[in-house]
Design an enzyme around this catalytic site. Sequence first.
Site, PDB file in Angstrom:
ATOM      1  N   SER A 149      -4.579  -0.073  -2.649  1.00 10.25           N
ATOM      2  CA  SER A 149      -5.596   1.467  -1.964  1.00 10.25           C
ATOM      3  C   SER A 149      -6.754   0.769  -1.337  1.00 10.25           C
ATOM      4  O   SER A 149      -7.593   0.140  -2.135  1.00 10.25           O
ATOM      5  CB  SER A 149      -5.639   1.686  -3.527  1.00 10.25           C
ATOM      6  OG  SER A 149      -6.201   3.213  -3.433  1.00 10.25           O
ATOM      7  N   GLU A 150      -6.553   1.814  -0.580  1.00 10.57           N
ATOM      8  CA  GLU A 150      -7.427   1.789   0.862  1.00 10.57           C
ATOM      9  C   GLU A 150      -8.530   1.971   0.309  1.00 10.57           C
ATOM     10  O   GLU A 150     -10.009   1.260   0.954  1.00 10.57           O
ATOM     11  CB  GLU A 150      -7.259   2.059   2.149  1.00 10.57           C
ATOM     12  CG  GLU A 150      -6.898   3.332   2.211  1.00 10.57           C
ATOM     13  CD  GLU A 150      -5.749   4.200   1.369  1.00 10.57           C
ATOM     14  OE1 GLU A 150      -4.398   3.249   1.180  1.00 10.57           O
ATOM     15  OE2 GLU A 150      -5.237   5.474   2.095  1.00 10.57           O
ATOM     16  N   ASN A 151      -9.165   2.174  -0.655  1.00  9.86           N
ATOM     17  CA  ASN A 151     -10.299   2.544  -1.225  1.00  9.86           C
ATOM     18  C   ASN A 151     -11.107   1.212  -2.185  1.00  9.86           C
ATOM     19  O   ASN A 151     -12.396   1.624  -2.243  1.00  9.86           O
ATOM     20  CB  ASN A 151     -10.522   3.827  -2.351  1.00  9.86           C
ATOM     21  CG  ASN A 151      -9.597   3.678  -3.146  1.00  9.86           C
ATOM     22  OD1 ASN A 151      -8.661   3.143  -3.128  1.00  9.86           O
ATOM     23  ND2 ASN A 151     -10.487   4.097  -3.914  1.00  9.86           N
ATOM     24  N   SER A 159     -11.166  -4.237   3.179  1.00  5.31           N
ATOM     25  CA  SER A 159     -10.239  -3.417   2.697  1.00  5.31           C
ATOM     26  C   SER A 159      -8.234  -3.495   3.658  1.00  5.31           C
ATOM     27  O   SER A 159      -8.245  -3.210   3.865  1.00  5.31           O
ATOM     28  CB  SER A 159     -10.593  -1.991   2.122  1.00  5.31           C
ATOM     29  OG  SER A 159      -8.753  -1.703   1.562  1.00  5.31           O
ATOM     30  N   ASN A 166       0.603  -1.029   0.139  1.00  4.30           N
ATOM     31  CA  ASN A 166      -0.219  -0.550   0.011  1.00  4.30           C
ATOM     32  C   ASN A 166       0.770   1.743   0.278  1.00  4.30           C
ATOM     33  O   ASN A 166       1.715   1.175   0.957  1.00  4.30           O
ATOM     34  CB  ASN A 166      -0.966   0.120   1.165  1.00  4.30           C
ATOM     35  CG  ASN A 166      -1.757   0.855   1.266  1.00  4.30           C
ATOM     36  OD1 ASN A 166      -1.318   2.064   1.227  1.00  4.30           O
ATOM     37  ND2 ASN A 166      -2.811   1.119   1.408  1.00  4.30           N
TER      38      ASN A 166
END
Lengths: 220, 238
Positions: free
Chosen positions: A49-51, A91, A26
């Site tokens: 990607s944390e979304n 996530s 990340n």
Amino acid sequence: MDPSELKKERIVRRAAQELRDGFYVNLGIGMPTLVANHIPPGMDVILQSENGVLGVGPYPEKGREDADLINAGKETITVLPGASFFSSADSFAMVRGGHVDLTILGGMEVDQEGNLANWMIPGKMVKGMGGAMDLVAGAKRVVVTMLHTSKDGTSKVLRKCALPLTGRKVVNTIITDLAVLEVTPRGLRLLERAPGVTVDEILQATEAELLVDEVVEMPV
Amino acid sequence: MNKVVRDAREALERASIRDGATIVLGGFGLTGLPENLIVALRDSGVKDLTCVSNNAGVDDWGLGLLLQTRQIRKMVSSYVGENQTFERQFLSGELEVELVPQGTLAERIRAGGAGIGGFFTPTGVGTVVAEGKESRMIGGREYVLEAPIRGDFAFVKAWKGDRLGNLVYRMSARNFNPVAATAGNVTLAEVEHLVEPGEIDPDHVITPGIFIDFIFQGTYGPKRIEKRTNRPAGGAGA
């Protein structure tokens, strides 16, 4: 390229050397995002990607942007074959659950105990921590990339962070325009110096106490 | 069973939205934002709202619209950097703000929707986020207790939905929507394509219809992009 861009380019190139084949990684917003441009050819690194995206690819070609496909920095992206989409809860199960091998984040301050501050300047800047607190708590390795000093020359590598923390004792490695530092149980160890920079210059630019024995030149 | 309503306005009327309500919203940045519902909420004039949403929109879109009209009393968010109205109202003390780490926010909403009374997380230990909260050593590691979040209402946006409320999302527009959908006492869904039951393969349903009370097909202009980034012509890019 102007000098500050050159400094950042050096940090980004050095940070890319932290990547390993098979890593799930990340990358934070800003300078860390640029590390993606330097993944060595032939190395498999899957970007999270944390979304809610695994398998982040390059930015889209002009005219091929899709508003439904962004990274955590809200930039338009593409995905690579084998990508997946998931909810924010899933996530952060990946993030907190120790499934992300490496996170590379920006920093405002770090200190010799491995504390990191990168989300708030009281009374001045309130943007929020986003996913940074979860990332530093959960990723297997935390690398911080930042300029060694602020514009007026004040050290950002400190004995003790003054700003509100993002995480306590969470940083493994610090990569700056001057040096690579490793957080060890004995303290902060100077591993590498940037080309053309002496150990003395690093010591002068650093408020934290540094352990210095063998220092090699940064391979960038 | 008929969950279908004509539009966002009717959805808010049927749901009896009211002053002082807590609303959990899906969306990340401007992606997957329940935009028809937000605009209708502005037009309804309800106020003193608590909005739980990862972001606060931008000045002229998303929750920024409700900040401009001062309909929001409190925001619960993880990142609000793209909105100057927000920053101004927060720094002046007009707007109450609870900043929550993004993963903790997602899990608090998940817990609220799943009937979980709280959970211990390592996120935020040793930071202001953990202040005043119970902490516990589990397996040699310190964790902090976080409370569930549940809304009087939840607003979600999906790509496709059927009349029974089964939802499918599109790419990164999924984000907080599936957790938000579970966490409203009344949940309202807007979709780009409203279809008949059976048109969505049950294997592909992300949000099962049990979580949805009202659903409608929204009206959408070109989707907004917060940061349009392109690869350099002929080269790679981040």
